[in-house]
Design a protein around this motif. Structure first.
Motif, PDB file in Angstrom:
ATOM      1  N   GLN A 268      -2.470   2.628  -6.775  1.00  0.00           N
ATOM      2  CA  GLN A 268      -3.531   3.394  -6.113  1.00  0.00           C
ATOM      3  C   GLN A 268      -2.900   4.324  -5.058  1.00  0.00           C
ATOM      4  O   GLN A 268      -1.769   4.114  -4.617  1.00  0.00           O
ATOM      5  N   PRO A 269      -3.627   5.387  -4.658  1.00  0.00           N
ATOM      6  CA  PRO A 269      -3.018   6.443  -3.833  1.00  0.00           C
ATOM      7  C   PRO A 269      -2.528   5.985  -2.458  1.00  0.00           C
ATOM      8  O   PRO A 269      -1.638   6.623  -1.899  1.00  0.00           O
TER       9      PRO A 269
ATOM     10  N   TRP B 189       0.157  12.717  -4.181  1.00  0.00           N
ATOM     11  CA  TRP B 189      -1.174  12.107  -4.194  1.00  0.00           C
ATOM     12  C   TRP B 189      -2.100  12.819  -3.199  1.00  0.00           C
ATOM     13  O   TRP B 189      -3.235  13.155  -3.522  1.00  0.00           O
ATOM     14  N   ALA B 190      -1.580  13.026  -1.977  1.00  0.00           N
ATOM     15  CA  ALA B 190      -2.413  13.653  -0.948  1.00  0.00           C
ATOM     16  C   ALA B 190      -2.828  15.059  -1.382  1.00  0.00           C
ATOM     17  O   ALA B 190      -3.995  15.449  -1.253  1.00  0.00           O
ATOM     18  N   ALA B 191      -1.858  15.821  -1.943  1.00  0.00           N
ATOM     19  CA  ALA B 191      -2.169  17.185  -2.375  1.00  0.00           C
ATOM     20  C   ALA B 191      -3.220  17.162  -3.481  1.00  0.00           C
ATOM     21  O   ALA B 191      -4.163  17.964  -3.476  1.00  0.00           O
ATOM     22  N   GLY B 192      -3.052  16.215  -4.417  1.00  0.00           N
ATOM     23  CA  GLY B 192      -4.013  16.104  -5.509  1.00  0.00           C
ATOM     24  C   GLY B 192      -5.411  15.771  -5.003  1.00  0.00           C
ATOM     25  O   GLY B 192      -6.401  16.389  -5.392  1.00  0.00           O
ATOM     26  N   MET B 193      -5.484  14.779  -4.104  1.00  0.00           N
ATOM     27  CA  MET B 193      -6.795  14.382  -3.565  1.00  0.00           C
ATOM     28  C   MET B 193      -7.430  15.542  -2.815  1.00  0.00           C
ATOM     29  O   MET B 193      -8.635  15.792  -2.928  1.00  0.00           O
TER      30      MET B 193
ATOM     31  N   LEU C   6     -10.141   1.128   0.988  1.00  0.00           N
ATOM     32  CA  LEU C   6      -9.075   1.383   0.024  1.00  0.00           C
ATOM     33  C   LEU C   6      -7.716   0.798   0.437  1.00  0.00           C
ATOM     34  O   LEU C   6      -6.960   0.339  -0.423  1.00  0.00           O
ATOM     35  N   PRO C   7      -7.368   0.769   1.717  1.00  0.00           N
ATOM     36  CA  PRO C   7      -6.062   0.198   2.084  1.00  0.00           C
ATOM     37  C   PRO C   7      -5.949  -1.302   1.830  1.00  0.00           C
ATOM     38  O   PRO C   7      -4.834  -1.816   1.713  1.00  0.00           O
TER      39      PRO C   7
ATOM     40  N   ALA D 102       1.934   5.829   0.178  1.00  0.00           N
ATOM     41  CA  ALA D 102       1.958   6.233   1.592  1.00  0.00           C
ATOM     42  C   ALA D 102       2.412   5.068   2.452  1.00  0.00           C
ATOM     43  O   ALA D 102       3.283   5.207   3.322  1.00  0.00           O
ATOM     44  N   ILE D 103       1.824   3.886   2.198  1.00  0.00           N
ATOM     45  CA  ILE D 103       2.189   2.702   2.965  1.00  0.00           C
ATOM     46  C   ILE D 103       3.686   2.397   2.796  1.00  0.00           C
ATOM     47  O   ILE D 103       4.406   2.188   3.764  1.00  0.00           O
TER      48      ILE D 103
END
Lengths: 335, 278
Positions: B229-230, B257-261, B205-206, B234-235
């Motif tokens: 994309q999630p 995003w992290a909380a959702g995932m 994904l990255p 972050a990046i």
């Protein structure tokens, strides 16, 4: 001592009078698509403080029965109480009163024996210090102290099962009902005898034990009562002596001279081999009974060419006890 | 010692009478702590996997900086590619590290140990949370190593105190979320091998993000995906914060995003666990 009770137990009379540690009524369970019926109306009662053996071949429903009674899976219909609690409605209470040792050792291979026991003790609610003490006691009791600090992957099969049993005992108070699912499958004879000693000790301390096995000898040696399970039903139940008297214990193989004789006697046989015109009949193996049996099936002395005597195997027990039942297909295709 | 010998003197037990009540059940926290200690102990003994998970991120960084770095124009004023690529390597290694969770969960489901845990009234959440906690500790170790090696090869972060705090929060949030997704994959896969195969996709994904090259250089359709994309927020927030820039609400988008995932992964793994243990 009562006689064999046959297949139809009392159904629906689930009264918890306290004399039975395990009561099950009309359990059914199907798996998969198309559905395969694994349990087909299983009734079971195990008196407190006794050793009860569920004996059956692979696929008879032994493990499914154990999984339902230990709350790990739910029956499609029927009801069961273990240690006085309903296995569905009072799941937590059941779990607190039982110990399960399954076919697959439920311990971590990379942890040591001691670490495994301490972990289980902590999970069952003991303090850190309490868990250490309990693990020490159990290692001592199951003769694993010397191996306590070794990873489980270095254990022998017998040591692994003993650790597994010990892991089922960590809770406090100790469980009152033990479920041992094929505890000796895959063990060498020496380890098997060692495990039998463990079971006898648990029984001597007053626990109720339900043991599944494929081995007639094991059920014979350990169990107060034995139930024969086949295709998801109990086909016979009683003491070891009861069951032995039903099946004879030996098999008399007759090579017949004609197909007429074969067809005439086929209904009595537990073993059929039409190609060689051979039939196997149950007998206790005594000279008197074999002589009487030969005279009875062949009064004129022309129907039998040769005979031989074999010890009855578990297969014979099953074939005998299921020979009158209509053979149903393994899986029903329309559900 | 022999397999047959057994100690005598089993303690007496009261038989008959009314059934005793089981001891009070320990809480979710105790269960989770015990399961985390277990997962950590097991992974600390799995030396091969441990070395791989620590060495791989460093190798990835060295490959990007020295093999590809010279050929990539990031369009930033930073004089070296290492300044650009560290956040990407951190997220990539979070993905790789999280993937081992799937294998560990799948191994558990294969053996009888889950039944034993369930018979002790330990549910899905503590078992999976234990694996996720161990994965987080492992990942933080490899993250520290990546930072250390990056400093040696010219990485000069200019983040403020608060910036570092947010960097830590975003990293931990992504590690936890990716690990829990990985745990759900471990429940979905029928074998540990299949589990490890599934997580391969997650580790990739990255790449379609701004982790290694600016997204402007990608084809239009991929550009759109890469920007939304999630992994990208972050990046972007890690890179900006480490370079000492003001990032506005990008870190919040990343955390959301992290909380959702994580929420989706927890819900899915609960359902999958019930299906697998039916």
């Amino acid at each position: 001592m009562t006689g064999p009770t046959g297949t139809t137990g009392s159904r629906g009379g689930g009264t918890a009078d306290g004399s039975h540690a395990i009561e099950a009524y009309g359990l059914t369970k199907s798996y998969g698509k198309p559905a395969v019926r694994v349990l087909d109306g299983l009734d079971l009662r195990v008196a407190r403080g006794t050793v009860f053996s569920l004996l059956g071949p692979n696929g008879a429903g032994k493990t499914t029965t154990v999984r339902i009674l230990t709350t790990l899976t739910e029956a499609d219909s029927g009801s069961a109480r273990v240690a006085g609690y309903d296995v569905v409605a009072e799941r937590s209470a059941v779990r607190g009163s039982i110990s399960l040792t399954g076919q697959f050792a439920a311990v971590d291979e990379t942890q040591t024996g001691e670490e495994n026991l301490r972990m289980m003790a902590r999970l069952s609610g003991l303090s850190r210090a309490g868990a250490r003490r309990r693990a020490g006691e159990l290692l001592e009791r199951f003769d694993l102290t010397a191996a306590a600090r070794r990873p489980v992957r270095t254990y022998s099969g017998g040591m692994r099962r003993r650790l597994d049993l010990a892991a089922g005992l960590v809770g406090s108070p100790e469980p009152e009902v033990f479920f041992l699912d094929e505890p000796t499958t895959g063990l060498d004879p020496r380890s098997r005898h060692g495990l039998w000693d463990v079971v006898r000790e648990l029984a001597a301390s007053g626990a109720t034990i339900l043991l599944t096995t494929q081995y007639l000898e094991e059920a014979d040696r350990l169990a107060d009562r034995i139930a024969l399970l086949n295709r998801g039903r109990i086909v016979a139940e009683g003491t070891a002596a009861d069951l032995k008297s039903r099946v004879g214990g030996h098999r008399l193989d007759l090579v017949l001279t004609s197909s007429e004789a074969y067809l005439r006697l086929a209904g009595r046989a537990v073993h059929h081999s039409p190609e060689t015109l051979t039939l196997g009949l149950p007998t206790d193996g005594s000279a008197a009974q074999v002589r009487a049996l030969l005279d009875e099936v062949d009064p004129t002395g022309h129907a039998i060419e040769r005979f031989s005597l074999h010890s009855a195997t578990l297969d014979d027990v099953f074939l005998d006890l299921t020979s009158n039942a209509p053979t149903t297909p393994e899986a029903s295709t329309h559900v | 010692m022999s397999d047959t010998a057994l100690r005598r003197g089993t303690p007496a037990r009261h038989s008959g009478g009314p059934p005793r009540h089981p001891s009070p059940a320990p809480g979710l926290l105790t269960h989770t702590a015990v399961m985390a200690a277990r997962a950590l102990r097991i992974s600390s003994r799995n030396t091969d996997a441990l070395i791989t998970s620590l060495a791989l991120p460093i190798m990835m960084m060295l490959i990007f900086v020295y093999f590809f770095g010279g050929a990539i124009d990031t369009g930033t004023d930073s004089d070296s590619y290492v300044m650009y690529v560290v956040p990407g390597v951190l997220l990539l290694s979070a993905g790789f590290g999280a993937a081992t969770t799937a294998t560990a969960v799948s191994e558990d489901m294969k053996g009888g140990i889950i039944d034993r845990f369930r018979s002790l009234d330990v549910g899905a959440t503590p078992v999976l949370a234990g694996h996720v906690a161990a994965s987080t500790v492992r990942n933080l170790c490899s993250t520290a190593l990546v930072f250390g090696v990056a400093l040696l090869i010219g990485f000069r972060p200019a983040a403020s105190w608060s910036g570092w705090l947010v960097v830590g929060a975003v990293l931990v949030a992504y590690i936890v979320a990716l690990s829990w997704i990985s745990a759900a994959i471990g429940l979905l896969a029928r074998t540990p091998e299949a589990a490890s195969g599934f997580t391969f996709f997650m580790s990739f994904l990255p790449y379609p993000s701004s982790a290694f090259v600016p997204t402007e250089n990608m084809p239009d359709w991929l550009h759109g995906f890469a920007d939304h994309q999630p992994i990208t927020p972050a990046i972007e927030s890690l890179r900006g914060l480490l370079l000492g820039q003001e990032m506005g609400d990008t870190p919040w988008i990343a955390l959301a995003w992290a909380a959702g995932m994580l929420a989706v992964a927890v819900a899915a793994s609960g359902t999958l666990f019930r299906i697998r243990t039916r």
